[in-house]
Design an enzyme around this catalytic site. Structure first.
Site, mmCIF file in Angstrom:
data_model
loop_
_atom_site.group_PDB
_atom_site.id
_atom_site.type_symbol
_atom_site.label_atom_id
_atom_site.label_comp_id
_atom_site.label_asym_id
_atom_site.label_seq_id
_atom_site.Cartn_x
_atom_site.Cartn_y
_atom_site.Cartn_z
ATOM 1 N N LYS A 113 0.822 -1.210 0.000
ATOM 2 C CA LYS A 113 0.000 0.000 0.000
ATOM 3 C C LYS A 113 0.862 1.269 0.000
ATOM 4 O O LYS A 113 0.419 2.320 -0.417
ATOM 5 C CB LYS A 113 -0.915 0.026 1.221
HETATM 6 C C1 LIG Z 1 -4.463 -4.736 0.781
HETATM 7 C C2 LIG Z 1 -3.663 -5.959 0.716
HETATM 8 C C3 LIG Z 1 -3.962 -6.973 -0.203
HETATM 9 C C4 LIG Z 1 -5.159 -6.889 -1.127
HETATM 10 O O1 LIG Z 1 -5.032 -5.884 -2.106
HETATM 11 P P1 LIG Z 1 -6.334 -5.323 -2.840
HETATM 12 O O2 LIG Z 1 -5.854 -4.196 -3.688
HETATM 13 O O3 LIG Z 1 -7.256 -4.882 -1.755
HETATM 14 O O4 LIG Z 1 -6.901 -6.440 -3.643
HETATM 15 C C5 LIG Z 1 -3.125 -8.070 -0.244
HETATM 16 N N1 LIG Z 1 -2.059 -8.193 0.601
HETATM 17 C C6 LIG Z 1 -1.752 -7.238 1.490
HETATM 18 C C7 LIG Z 1 -0.592 -7.439 2.378
HETATM 19 C C8 LIG Z 1 -2.533 -6.089 1.579
HETATM 20 O O5 LIG Z 1 -2.224 -5.143 2.483
#
Ligand SMILES: *Cc1c(COP(=O)(O)O)cnc(C)c1O
Length: 502
Positions: A113
């Protein structure tokens, strides 16, 4: 590039306004039209000398074409630097078995993120300044664990912004919780909401469209925005690493220019994998995008049957960032692959709200299947994958990456040709194993892990694997807990109102 509400083609924004607004008033997400993406297809062969920043610049100037070159350069330099990412490297690619790992966890909060949330505040404040606006931007964010901390870190003390993060009381790991509770900055607040992630997401969407809150915002010179992946400013930065990974694999002679590759993506809200689809539409030679789910396999069912049904139990798993039943960004995929049919999307989302499910027709489903396959891995399969990766591949992976790796093994098992060829596949590694140290350690170590605390786990994992420990996690031990508020769903709105009136 014009951005349309996925639920109403008459609701159109330019990129700067869409980034500021986040979610459209009709509940739709801002999205370009299919043909407007495809018309910007590039020749991947002409990009081979690009580094990450150059590819980022190409992508951002394509989608955010109301930003000047100087503005885009500034945003990139403020986000993708050595302060934020280990050695300034945003998405290094390494080997795991016969496949590749795209390591997206070298940012300030050790999850993927960070790639989008280090730059979103730059986009937002740039957009805002160029409008000469004097309002305060209030960022509301629902988190399943990782978005929250990444957003708190990205928006910390950013001028003219305030941010509140809502996380579900029991849905996040101890380390994730501690990361959020110890957040710094004068403009940040954190609330534990009694409920699950879907409640957090519903709350934020409801507040956006609440008339009382709208009025209060106007009176107090506040504008609401979002750091969730419903914001187009979150989605677009994620396109970059798919393209750059392809370039890096060609340059390292791992693939030949033009070879198709697959990506397997641990999926929750469908944002990350959707960015991969857009990278494909832009000309990246991608065969399949493999949608990997955990026990919450609503997307697996949808992609295999065309029925989206959220009326099921939400399981709490060791991959909490994927414990989601309503995947917001799927709406953008439906929009793009239905030929921008906002009426259809509006009807489907209405049906989801009212009945808890919707069904798409075969032609739309077949278009989805051209690009996507879907698998899910149970908790036990994921745990075993962590153990196997450690023992066989000599790699230590986190609980989300493990879901993706387990799904890749299922895909290879069912799709390998007789000559045992399968396309090179890149696993998106979305979090540092240290972020989920307790659960990861339990998978690879025979001694009793349940009784030891999180920081002992970090040390133990470090000794066992030799993998460098992220500095931000090591530092948690001595940080002050600033935010320990827990609220019921109904109370959250008043918490927000209080902040607007402050
Ligand atoms: C948010 C997240 C996901 C999922 O990603 P999306 O964009 O919501 O599909 C997978 N792994 C981790 C570690 C995350 O923080």
């Amino acid at each position: 590039m014009k951005l349309y509400s996925t639920r109403n083609l008459n609701e159109i924004k330019n990129p700067k306004d869409a980034i500021i607004k986040g979610l459209s008033d009709d509940g739709g997400l801002y999205c370009p039209k299919y043909e407007d993406i495809v018309s910007h297809r590039f020749d991947i062969g002409s990009l081979l000398s690009n580094d990450y920043k150059a590819t980022a610049k190409l992508v951002f100037s394509t989608f955010f074409d109301d930003f000047t070159n100087v503005e885009i350069d500034n945003c990139i330099n403020l986000a993708y630097n050595k302060n934020n990412f280990d050695e300034g490297n945003v998405a290094p690619v390494s080997k795991i078995g016969d496949n590749y790992l795209m390591e997206l966890y070298h940012g300030p909060t050790s999850a993927f993120k960070d790639v989008a949330l280090t730059i979103l505040p730059q986009f937002l404040t740039t957009a805002y300044k160029s409008k000469g606006a004097n309002k305060k931007v209030y960022i509301l964010t629902a988190t399943s664990g990782d978005t929250g901390k990444a957003a708190l870190s990205g928006f910390k003390d950013v001028e003219n912004t305030i941010i509140t993060v809502f996380y579900p009381t029991d849905g996040v790991s101890n380390i994730q919780k501690l990361q959020m509770q110890t957040s710094e900055g004068k403009n940040v607040s954190v609330v534990a909401l009694k409920g699950d992630f879907d409640d957090c997401q519903r709350l934020v969407k409801e507040i956006y469209t609440d008339n009382e809150i709208k009025k209060l915002c106007e009176e107090n010179n506040v504008v609401l925005s979002s750091a969730n992946s419903i914001n187009i400013g979150r989605l677009v930065p994620q396109i970059v690493y798919y393209i750059q990974t392809y370039i890096d694999l060609v340059n390292a002679n791992n693939i030949k220019l033009g070879d198709k590759i697959n990506f397997v993506v641990p999926t929750g809200n469908f944002g990350d994998i959707l960015a991969g689809f857009i990278a494909k539409l832009l000309g990246t030679p991608i065969d399949k995008l493999i949608c990997a789910s955990n026990d919450n396999n609503v997307l697996t069912d949808f992609i295999n049957t065309g029925v989206y049904n959220k009326k099921r139990k939400l399981y709490k798993t060791i991959s909490p960032s994927m414990d989601i039943l309503v995947s917001s960004n799927l709406e953008r995929l439906l929009f793009l692959l239905s030929g921008n049919d906002a009426n259809l999307v509006n009807n489907l989302m209405d049906s989801l709200n009212k009945t808890g499910e919707y069904k798409i027709d075969d032609s739309l489903l077949n278009r989805i299947k051209e690009h996507f396959v879907a698998y899910y891995a149970t908790q036990d399969e994921s745990k075993k994958t962590i153990k196997d990766a450690f023992e066989n591949d000599k790699r230590i992976i986190d609980t989300h990456t493990a879901v993706a790796y387990a799904c890749l093994k299922k895909y290879v098992g069912t799709n390998t040709r007789n000559d045992e060829f399968h396309e090179p596949t890149v696993i998106l590694s979305t979090a540092s194993p240290y972020k989920f140290a307790h659960d990861v350690l339990k998978c690879i170590c025979s001694s009793d892990v349940d009784t030891i605390d999180d920081f002992t786990c970090l040390d133990k994992l470090n000794k066992l694997t030799g993998e460098p420990m992220p500095k931000n996690l090591a530092a948690l031990k001595t940080k002050e807990k600033r935010f320990e508020t827990t609220l019921a769903y109904e109370e959250c709105k008043y918490f927000v109102i209080n902040n607007i009136e402050k």
